[in-house]
Design a protein around this motif. Sequence first.
Motif, PDB file in Angstrom:
ATOM      1  N   SER A  13       0.838  -1.188   0.000  1.00  0.00           N
ATOM      2  CA  SER A  13       0.000   0.000   0.000  1.00  0.00           C
ATOM      3  C   SER A  13       0.876   1.241   0.000  1.00  0.00           C
ATOM      4  N   PRO A  14       0.719   2.133  -0.996  1.00  0.00           N
ATOM      5  CA  PRO A  14       1.510   3.380  -1.004  1.00  0.00           C
ATOM      6  C   PRO A  14       1.287   4.217   0.255  1.00  0.00           C
ATOM      7  N   GLY A  15       0.045   4.226   0.766  1.00  0.00           N
ATOM      8  CA  GLY A  15      -0.231   4.992   1.974  1.00  0.00           C
ATOM      9  C   GLY A  15       0.525   4.463   3.177  1.00  0.00           C
ATOM     10  N   LEU A  16       0.562   3.139   3.329  1.00  0.00           N
ATOM     11  CA  LEU A  16       1.314   2.543   4.428  1.00  0.00           C
ATOM     12  C   LEU A  16       2.807   2.828   4.278  1.00  0.00           C
ATOM     13  N   GLU A  17       3.312   2.697   3.060  1.00  0.00           N
ATOM     14  CA  GLU A  17       4.737   2.918   2.835  1.00  0.00           C
ATOM     15  C   GLU A  17       5.129   4.345   3.210  1.00  0.00           C
ATOM     16  N   ALA A  18       4.284   5.309   2.839  1.00  0.00           N
ATOM     17  CA  ALA A  18       4.575   6.706   3.169  1.00  0.00           C
ATOM     18  C   ALA A  18       4.537   6.930   4.669  1.00  0.00           C
ATOM     19  N   MET A  19       3.573   6.310   5.343  1.00  0.00           N
ATOM     20  CA  MET A  19       3.460   6.461   6.790  1.00  0.00           C
ATOM     21  C   MET A  19       4.646   5.812   7.505  1.00  0.00           C
ATOM     22  N   PHE A  20       5.075   4.638   7.024  1.00  0.00           N
ATOM     23  CA  PHE A  20       6.231   3.978   7.619  1.00  0.00           C
ATOM     24  C   PHE A  20       7.475   4.863   7.502  1.00  0.00           C
ATOM     25  N   SER A  21       7.659   5.428   6.327  1.00  0.00           N
ATOM     26  CA  SER A  21       8.845   6.262   6.086  1.00  0.00           C
ATOM     27  C   SER A  21       8.823   7.505   6.974  1.00  0.00           C
ATOM     28  N   GLU A  22       7.667   8.166   7.072  1.00  0.00           N
ATOM     29  CA  GLU A  22       7.580   9.365   7.893  1.00  0.00           C
ATOM     30  C   GLU A  22       7.760   9.024   9.368  1.00  0.00           C
ATOM     31  N   GLY A  23       7.211   7.902   9.795  1.00  0.00           N
ATOM     32  CA  GLY A  23       7.367   7.493  11.184  1.00  0.00           C
ATOM     33  C   GLY A  23       8.814   7.259  11.559  1.00  0.00           C
ATOM     34  N   ARG A  24       9.569   6.630  10.673  1.00  0.00           N
ATOM     35  CA  ARG A  24      10.990   6.400  10.946  1.00  0.00           C
ATOM     36  C   ARG A  24      11.738   7.723  11.031  1.00  0.00           C
ATOM     37  N   SER A  25      11.397   8.647  10.141  1.00  0.00           N
ATOM     38  CA  SER A  25      12.070   9.950  10.163  1.00  0.00           C
ATOM     39  C   SER A  25      11.794  10.686  11.467  1.00  0.00           C
ATOM     40  N   LEU A  26      10.549  10.615  11.925  1.00  0.00           N
ATOM     41  CA  LEU A  26      10.196  11.290  13.175  1.00  0.00           C
ATOM     42  C   LEU A  26      10.960  10.698  14.356  1.00  0.00           C
ATOM     43  N   ARG A  74       1.251   9.241  16.061  1.00  0.00           N
ATOM     44  CA  ARG A  74      -0.129   8.808  16.290  1.00  0.00           C
ATOM     45  C   ARG A  74      -1.061   9.410  15.239  1.00  0.00           C
ATOM     46  N   GLN A  75      -0.860  10.691  14.932  1.00  0.00           N
ATOM     47  CA  GLN A  75      -1.710  11.369  13.952  1.00  0.00           C
ATOM     48  C   GLN A  75      -1.567  10.723  12.570  1.00  0.00           C
ATOM     49  N   ARG A  76      -0.327  10.414  12.160  1.00  0.00           N
ATOM     50  CA  ARG A  76      -0.117   9.796  10.843  1.00  0.00           C
ATOM     51  C   ARG A  76      -0.749   8.426  10.774  1.00  0.00           C
ATOM     52  N   ILE A  77      -0.681   7.671  11.862  1.00  0.00           N
ATOM     53  CA  ILE A  77      -1.329   6.360  11.898  1.00  0.00           C
ATOM     54  C   ILE A  77      -2.833   6.525  11.758  1.00  0.00           C
ATOM     55  N   GLU A  78      -3.408   7.494  12.476  1.00  0.00           N
ATOM     56  CA  GLU A  78      -4.851   7.717  12.410  1.00  0.00           C
ATOM     57  C   GLU A  78      -5.282   8.184  11.017  1.00  0.00           C
ATOM     58  N   GLU A  79      -4.442   8.984  10.358  1.00  0.00           N
ATOM     59  CA  GLU A  79      -4.775   9.470   9.018  1.00  0.00           C
ATOM     60  C   GLU A  79      -4.683   8.358   7.973  1.00  0.00           C
ATOM     61  N   THR A  80      -3.738   7.445   8.150  1.00  0.00           N
ATOM     62  CA  THR A  80      -3.507   6.391   7.155  1.00  0.00           C
ATOM     63  C   THR A  80      -4.460   5.222   7.316  1.00  0.00           C
ATOM     64  N   ALA A  81      -4.765   4.886   8.556  1.00  0.00           N
ATOM     65  CA  ALA A  81      -5.573   3.695   8.822  1.00  0.00           C
ATOM     66  C   ALA A  81      -7.049   3.976   8.544  1.00  0.00           C
ATOM     67  N   SER A  82      -7.793   2.913   8.292  1.00  0.00           N
ATOM     68  CA  SER A  82      -9.237   3.003   8.143  1.00  0.00           C
ATOM     69  C   SER A  82      -9.891   2.519   9.424  1.00  0.00           C
ATOM     70  N   ALA A  94       1.737  -4.545   9.287  1.00  0.00           N
ATOM     71  CA  ALA A  94       0.790  -4.669   8.178  1.00  0.00           C
ATOM     72  C   ALA A  94       1.506  -4.526   6.846  1.00  0.00           C
ATOM     73  N   SER A  95       1.132  -5.339   5.873  1.00  0.00           N
ATOM     74  CA  SER A  95       1.692  -5.212   4.528  1.00  0.00           C
ATOM     75  C   SER A  95       0.700  -4.600   3.550  1.00  0.00           C
ATOM     76  N   SER A  96      -0.613  -4.737   3.819  1.00  0.00           N
ATOM     77  CA  SER A  96      -1.604  -4.220   2.882  1.00  0.00           C
ATOM     78  C   SER A  96      -2.557  -3.217   3.499  1.00  0.00           C
ATOM     79  N   GLU A  97      -3.003  -3.468   4.728  1.00  0.00           N
ATOM     80  CA  GLU A  97      -4.038  -2.612   5.301  1.00  0.00           C
ATOM     81  C   GLU A  97      -3.854  -2.494   6.803  1.00  0.00           C
ATOM     82  N   LEU A  98      -4.008  -1.267   7.296  1.00  0.00           N
ATOM     83  CA  LEU A  98      -3.989  -0.988   8.724  1.00  0.00           C
ATOM     84  C   LEU A  98      -5.342  -0.415   9.102  1.00  0.00           C
ATOM     85  N   ARG A  99      -5.946  -0.964  10.150  1.00  0.00           N
ATOM     86  CA  ARG A  99      -7.243  -0.489  10.608  1.00  0.00           C
ATOM     87  C   ARG A  99      -7.168  -0.233  12.108  1.00  0.00           C
TER      88      ARG A  99
END
Length: 888
Positions: free
Chosen positions: A511-524, A540-548, A726-731
Amino acid sequence: MNSIKPVKAEDFARSLGLPSDEAGLPTRGSIAEAVRSFVSVNRVADRDELEEWFLTLASAAGYTGEMLKKRFRSVCSQLLAAGDCAAASRESSTFLISVEPKTVDLETEEYVILGDAPGEAMSGAGKNVIRRVGRQQGSVSLFDHLSPPPWPAIAESLALNQDTSPSQILTSVRLSGGLPEHHQQSGLERKYEVSLQGTSSRLCLAADGEQDVPLLCFQGEQGNERRIRLDSDEYLSWLYLSETGIDGTRDWPEDLPLPSTVLAALTLVGEPLDDDLTRWDLSDKARTTLSEWLGIPLAEQTPVTRDPAQSKVIDSSASARLLVAAGPGSGKTWTACMRVSRLIEAGTSPSRILIISFTRAAVAEIRGRIASFLKDPRDAYQLNIQTLDSLAWSLNAGAGGGSQTSGDFDGSISAALKLFADPEDWLLDEIERYQHVLIDEAQDLTGARRALVLAMLRNITDECGVSVFHDPAQAIYGFLDVSLQGVEKELESWEPPFENIALDRNYRCKSPGLEAMFSEGRSLLRDTGLDAREIYSRIRQRIEETASPANTRRAADERRDTFYLYRWRGQLNSAIDQALRNGTPFRTRLSQHRNLVQPWIAATLHNFVGRAISRSEFVELYSELRPHPGLPAEQAWQSLCRICGTTATEIDLARLAEIMLGRSPLPEVAISDVGPRSAPLFSTIHAAKGREAETVVLSLPFEPNDKTDDDLLEEARVLYVAATRASSELRLAASPRGMKTLNNPSRRTWREWSRSKSPAAKVEIGCPGDIEPTPYSSSSQSRDDANFVLWQSSERAQSVGLTFADGRYRITMSDTGIEIGTLSNEFNMDLRSIAEKLTQEKVYPARNIEGAFMLGATSVANLDEAGMPSFTLVPILSGAPLVFFNRA
C-alpha cells in the motif's frame, strides 16, 4: 414385434455412473462416487471386497485390465489421504470407514465437502475426486484440516535449530559437515537414489540386510562423501520438497513416496495428470496456497533490483565502517548477507569475518542465505557467526575462565567485559585478526551486552571494517537502560568515522499509503530536534490518518492473515473474553504456557497400562480415535519414536512421561498458537514483533498522560512497531477496557465489576498452574468420560462452569455437566487477594462461577511412585468470568 437394439458400451457405462475419459477408463470422479456410495451404505467396507465389487461393476461396462485396478487404487489413496473416509487395519485386512461430513475452505475461493454427505455436493463424475460445494458456514480452513509439515522434527533430527527455514535445511546440513560418525552408514546397497539439481546432495534408500535405511548423501569439505541416516523414509520426500518447493510436484520422482499429507493437499486443490500420482496440475492460486502451507515461498522474497542505499552497503570495501539503519521490510537480512558474500568473493577470507547475531535461529538463517549467494557455498562454513552470548563464553574459555563460564548468560557477559578492562595479548590477537565485523539487530544490545560490543570494537584494528545494522524505531522495551540514539552518536564520533546509511525503501508494503506512513514514522523517531511529546503526537496522527476505521466486520478479519494487536496484556485478555462470549473464532499464542502438548497423545494412551507400547498397539488405539486426529498414524508414531523410541517398534512411555513433566517444550508435538489456524491472531504488540500480516487491526491505546520523555518515546515506537506489522491494510479499533495485574507469580489480570450491588470482578482464568496436574477424579469411568469429551472438544472453544466442592473449583462442561478438571489452590488464593483489594473485608467467592471457556485440550503425564506412567487430557482455559464475592 419390437426388435432389441444393442446398447453402446459408453451409454451403458454412463448409465452405471462410470463415464469414460480420454484414456478410455472411468473418470476419477466417477470412481470416487462409487467408492463413497459403497462405504456410505456399508459404513465399514473391507477394501478387498470393495475392489472386487467395483471391478465387477466396471467389467459390466466393458472396463478391464491392470490400468483399471491402478486407477481404482490411486483414487482410494486420494480419498483416504484427503479425509473423505478413514482406514483401519485388522490382522491382514484393511477397512474403509465412513466419517462425519466436513466442509473445507481451500483458501482459493473454493470449498469442498468430505465424508458421508450424499446429495450436498456438485456432481463429482468428472476429473475431480473431491466434491466442490458453494460457500458454507462453519467450514474448516485447509490449514486446519491438513497436518503441518514436519520441518521442526526434521531439523532437530539433523542437529539443526528447529526454527531453520525449510528451504535452508539442506544447505545448513552441508555447511555443518553433517552429524557425528555414529550416524554414518557405509557399505550399504542402494535401492534408489534421487539427485537434487544444482547441488551435490542425493536422497537415497539403501538396504541393510532386511531393513531399508534412508540416507542423505552429500560431498564433504575434503571432497569425501558424507552419509547421514534419517529417522524416517518419509523425510526423504520432505527434504526433496524443501529444495524444490511445491513445483516439485509437477514431476515427482517415481522412486520417492509421496507423503500422505502432501497427497491430501494436492488432492484437495489440484488434479493428477497420471494414475501414478506423480504429476499434478495446480492453478496459480493453489500453488500460492500450498507454498504458504509448506512454508517455502514460490520465489525468494528479495528485492528484484537494488536501491542505491542497498548497493552502497553491499559494494563498500572491507575496511568501510557503516551504520545501517534498516526498517521493517527494507531487505535488511538480504542486504547484510549480500554484503558478506561480496566481501568473500572480493578476496576477504571467510575465517576473518565475524558476524554477531541476536538469536541462534538467526545464526542458522544468515549462514544458509550467505551460502546461497556464494559460488562455493562451503566458504560460508568458515564464517565466524555467533550470538553475543556464545562469543562471550568463547572469550572466557580463551582466558582460562572455566569457573566464569559456568554461571548464567549475564554472568558470562560481565566476565567477558572485564577482560577488556586490561586486555592481554592473546585477547588482542584474537580481536585484531578480524578484517570485518558485522553486527545485526544492534538495537537489542543493551546494558553489559552493549558495553561488551563497544569494548570489542575499540580494540579492532583501524583497517578492520564494521557494518552495524539497527533500527532505532523498534526499540520498544521499557527496561532498556540506553537509547539506541546514544549508540549512534557514540559510533559517529569514532575514528575512523562511521558512515550512516538508511535503508528506507519498504519491500513489504503493498500500500503506497502505508509505505509513506512507515517512512515518515521512521524519520520522526530519528529526529533529535523534536521533543518527545511532538514525536508521539505526530506518529499517532499519521497512523490515524492512514488507517481506516474497524467499525464494520469484513471477511478479511476472519482470515489467518489478520492480526488484532493490543498494547497491554489486560486488554488482550478482555478482547479474548469478548470473542469467546460472541463465538468469534481467533487464535492466540499463550506465551506463558511453554509445554502445551498435542491432545492426541493422551487421547490415544489414557487407557493404556504399561511402561512401553509397541507400534501395532499404538496404531490400533490411534486408529480408533473419533474424530480422527487427521495426522496419519505412521507420522504420529514416528513423532513419538524420535522423542522416546527405544527401537523402531517400541516407545518408552515412562520416558515420554518424564519428558512431558519437565520444563522444556516438545517441538515435535507442541501446541504453539491455540485456536484454528485459519482464524485471525489476537496478540500484544510486543509478542507480534518480527511477525507480519496482510491486515493489522490495531487497538489504539489511550494517549498517555504524565509520562516522562523516555516513556513517550517508547510509546511512539510501540505504535510504530504495531503499524509496521501490516503489509496491505492498517485499521484502527477502540481499546477494550484494560485490567489490573496481581503482583504475584501468576500475574493474573482482573478488574472490578461495578454493575452489581454485590462485590464482583472479572478475573482472568487459564494462568500457568491453574489446572491441577494430577487426575481430577479417582473414578476410572469419570476419567474416561472426561477424556472422551475433551477429545471431542480438543480443537474448539467450549463454555465451562466452575463449581466449588471439597476446597477446589471443579471444571464441568456447560452442555453435558461432565467434570473435566480441577482448579488449583493457587487460583483460590488469587481470588482471596482480589477480594481484599475489592472490599478490604472478609468476603468469599461464589460457589458457582459462569463465563469461563476452554480453548482446547492438552496432554499431561503423571508418574506414580513405582514409575508407572499415565496420560490424561486437561482443558486449556481462557476468558475472564465474572466472580461474585459474598460477605460472611
